[in-house]
Write a protein that holds these residues in place. Structure first.
Motif, PDB file in Angstrom:
ATOM      1  N   ASN A  27      38.771  51.509  40.238  1.00  0.00           N
ATOM      2  CA  ASN A  27      37.899  50.703  39.388  1.00  0.00           C
ATOM      3  C   ASN A  27      38.480  49.302  39.166  1.00  0.00           C
ATOM      4  OD1 ASN A  27      36.385  51.298  36.083  1.00  0.00           O
ATOM      5  ND2 ASN A  27      35.669  50.086  37.775  1.00  0.00           N
ATOM      6  N   LEU A  28      39.794  49.210  38.973  1.00  0.00           N
ATOM      7  CA  LEU A  28      40.444  47.907  38.781  1.00  0.00           C
ATOM      8  C   LEU A  28      40.278  47.021  40.011  1.00  0.00           C
ATOM      9  CD1 LEU A  28      43.646  48.995  36.871  1.00  0.00           C
ATOM     10  CD2 LEU A  28      41.998  47.273  36.088  1.00  0.00           C
ATOM     11  N   SER A  29      40.416  47.598  41.184  1.00  0.00           N
ATOM     12  CA  SER A  29      40.247  46.844  42.422  1.00  0.00           C
ATOM     13  C   SER A  29      38.837  46.261  42.493  1.00  0.00           C
ATOM     14  CB  SER A  29      40.527  47.738  43.634  1.00  0.00           C
ATOM     15  OG  SER A  29      40.400  47.006  44.818  1.00  0.00           O
ATOM     16  N   GLU A  30      37.851  47.062  42.134  1.00  0.00           N
ATOM     17  CA  GLU A  30      36.446  46.617  42.163  1.00  0.00           C
ATOM     18  C   GLU A  30      36.181  45.540  41.106  1.00  0.00           C
ATOM     19  OE1 GLU A  30      34.655  50.413  41.462  1.00  0.00           O
ATOM     20  OE2 GLU A  30      34.912  51.068  43.556  1.00  0.00           O
ATOM     21  N   VAL A  31      36.694  45.748  39.901  1.00  0.00           N
ATOM     22  CA  VAL A  31      36.486  44.789  38.811  1.00  0.00           C
ATOM     23  C   VAL A  31      37.113  43.448  39.154  1.00  0.00           C
ATOM     24  CG1 VAL A  31      37.097  44.244  36.410  1.00  0.00           C
ATOM     25  CG2 VAL A  31      36.204  46.507  36.997  1.00  0.00           C
ATOM     26  N   ARG A  32      38.337  43.472  39.658  1.00  0.00           N
ATOM     27  CA  ARG A  32      39.029  42.214  40.000  1.00  0.00           C
ATOM     28  C   ARG A  32      38.256  41.448  41.063  1.00  0.00           C
ATOM     29  NH1 ARG A  32      43.433  40.566  43.572  1.00  0.00           N
ATOM     30  NH2 ARG A  32      44.756  39.030  42.543  1.00  0.00           N
ATOM     31  N   LEU A  33      37.762  42.157  42.065  1.00  0.00           N
ATOM     32  CA  LEU A  33      36.986  41.520  43.125  1.00  0.00           C
ATOM     33  C   LEU A  33      35.703  40.899  42.560  1.00  0.00           C
ATOM     34  CD1 LEU A  33      36.834  41.033  46.214  1.00  0.00           C
ATOM     35  CD2 LEU A  33      35.542  43.177  46.357  1.00  0.00           C
ATOM     36  N   GLN A  34      35.022  41.631  41.679  1.00  0.00           N
ATOM     37  CA  GLN A  34      33.781  41.117  41.085  1.00  0.00           C
ATOM     38  C   GLN A  34      34.048  39.903  40.204  1.00  0.00           C
ATOM     39  OE1 GLN A  34      31.275  44.037  39.126  1.00  0.00           O
ATOM     40  NE2 GLN A  34      30.150  42.442  38.012  1.00  0.00           N
ATOM     41  N   VAL A  35      35.063  39.982  39.343  1.00  0.00           N
ATOM     42  CA  VAL A  35      35.379  38.869  38.437  1.00  0.00           C
ATOM     43  C   VAL A  35      35.710  37.614  39.234  1.00  0.00           C
ATOM     44  CG1 VAL A  35      37.067  38.005  36.760  1.00  0.00           C
ATOM     45  CG2 VAL A  35      36.097  40.288  36.482  1.00  0.00           C
ATOM     46  N   ASP A  36      36.458  37.767  40.308  1.00  0.00           N
ATOM     47  CA  ASP A  36      36.820  36.603  41.127  1.00  0.00           C
ATOM     48  C   ASP A  36      35.583  35.896  41.679  1.00  0.00           C
ATOM     49  OD1 ASP A  36      39.477  37.088  40.638  1.00  0.00           O
ATOM     50  OD2 ASP A  36      39.913  37.881  42.635  1.00  0.00           O
ATOM     51  N   GLY A  37      34.491  36.617  41.862  1.00  0.00           N
ATOM     52  CA  GLY A  37      33.254  36.011  42.353  1.00  0.00           C
ATOM     53  C   GLY A  37      32.362  35.469  41.255  1.00  0.00           C
ATOM     54  N   GLU A  38      32.682  35.764  39.999  1.00  0.00           N
ATOM     55  CA  GLU A  38      31.827  35.366  38.878  1.00  0.00           C
ATOM     56  C   GLU A  38      32.267  34.093  38.175  1.00  0.00           C
ATOM     57  OE1 GLU A  38      30.147  39.664  37.356  1.00  0.00           O
ATOM     58  OE2 GLU A  38      31.907  38.850  36.342  1.00  0.00           O
ATOM     59  N   THR A  39      33.481  33.658  38.396  1.00  0.00           N
ATOM     60  CA  THR A  39      33.989  32.501  37.668  1.00  0.00           C
ATOM     61  C   THR A  39      34.963  31.703  38.528  1.00  0.00           C
ATOM     62  OG1 THR A  39      35.152  31.763  35.673  1.00  0.00           O
ATOM     63  CG2 THR A  39      35.860  33.863  36.622  1.00  0.00           C
ATOM     64  N   GLU A  40      35.020  30.421  38.247  1.00  0.00           N
ATOM     65  CA  GLU A  40      36.022  29.583  38.905  1.00  0.00           C
ATOM     66  C   GLU A  40      37.214  29.322  37.985  1.00  0.00           C
ATOM     67  OE1 GLU A  40      34.140  27.021  42.386  1.00  0.00           O
ATOM     68  OE2 GLU A  40      33.533  26.248  40.426  1.00  0.00           O
ATOM     69  N   TYR A  41      37.259  30.000  36.849  1.00  0.00           N
ATOM     70  CA  TYR A  41      38.375  29.832  35.923  1.00  0.00           C
ATOM     71  C   TYR A  41      39.663  30.460  36.437  1.00  0.00           C
ATOM     72  CZ  TYR A  41      35.050  28.319  32.327  1.00  0.00           C
ATOM     73  OH  TYR A  41      34.094  27.648  31.600  1.00  0.00           O
ATOM     74  N   LEU A  42      39.554  31.401  37.364  1.00  0.00           N
ATOM     75  CA  LEU A  42      40.738  32.084  37.889  1.00  0.00           C
ATOM     76  C   LEU A  42      41.249  31.378  39.145  1.00  0.00           C
ATOM     77  CD1 LEU A  42      39.489  35.738  37.375  1.00  0.00           C
ATOM     78  CD2 LEU A  42      40.914  34.370  35.859  1.00  0.00           C
TER      79      LEU A  42
END
Length: 181
Positions: A27-42
């Motif tokens: 689940n963490l792998s999936e969440v991290r991948l999704q978050v990276d596509g949702e924001t340019e803050y990272l």
């Protein structure tokens, strides 16, 4: 290091903050991948520096066994919606400090999840006698900068033209720290 879970109820959303456990890895792998596509803050674009399930299992194991690391997850209805890490240093001269990082799925912004992950991380760091918590934040992330300042972080420096975003422009990264004692 382990953390006793806490439950929060904000804006009709119930969530739990607890230590990451091995079964969270996929689940963490999936969440991290999704978050990276949702924001340019990272720092990463979606898919960059990808960590798979095996990678997260190792990270969770290492963080759980380390007295200078803390890996927290925010869970809604058995699903991870965000996480944070405090990572300490193995070098003796830097062993008094930890670096904080956080990411939350965009759908769950505005429920205090980031704030509560930060508060619990600060409490853990203070309780474990760390003298300094550091973090990096993109200059355009005004909401996060205000939050960090509210919890005692101050600007230590600026990395000029540190990131290039999708608009083709360069942006600064702000280095912030909170000191304990």
């Amino acid at each position: 290091m382990r953390f006793n879970q806490k439950e929060f109820y904000i804006n009709n959303l119930r969530y739990i903050i607890r230590s990451a456990i091995e079964k969270d890895a996929k689940n963490l792998s999936e969440v991290r991948l999704q978050v990276d596509g949702e924001t340019e803050y990272l720092d990463r674009e979606q898919g960059e520096a990808y960590i798979d399930e095996t990678g997260f299992k190792k990270l969770i194991k290492d963080d759980t066994e380390s007295i200078s690391n803390l890996f927290l997850v925010a869970v809604v209805d058995e699903k991870i919606v965000g996480f944070s890490r405090c990572e300490g240093y193995k070098l003796k001269r830097m062993s008094h400090q930890v670096e904080f990082g956080v990411c939350i799925l965009k759908e769950y912004w505005g429920y205090g999840i980031g704030k509560n992950l930060l508060k619990e991380s600060i409490h853990w760091a203070d309780s474990n006698h760390f003298k300094k918590i550091t973090l990096r934040v993109l200059e355009t992330n005004d909401k996060a900068i205000r939050l960090y300042k509210k919890y005692g972080f101050e600007v230590e420096g600026i990395l000029k033209n540190d990131k290039i975003l999708s608009d083709g422009k360069y942006y600064n990264t702000i280095l912030m720290a909170r000191f304990n004692g």
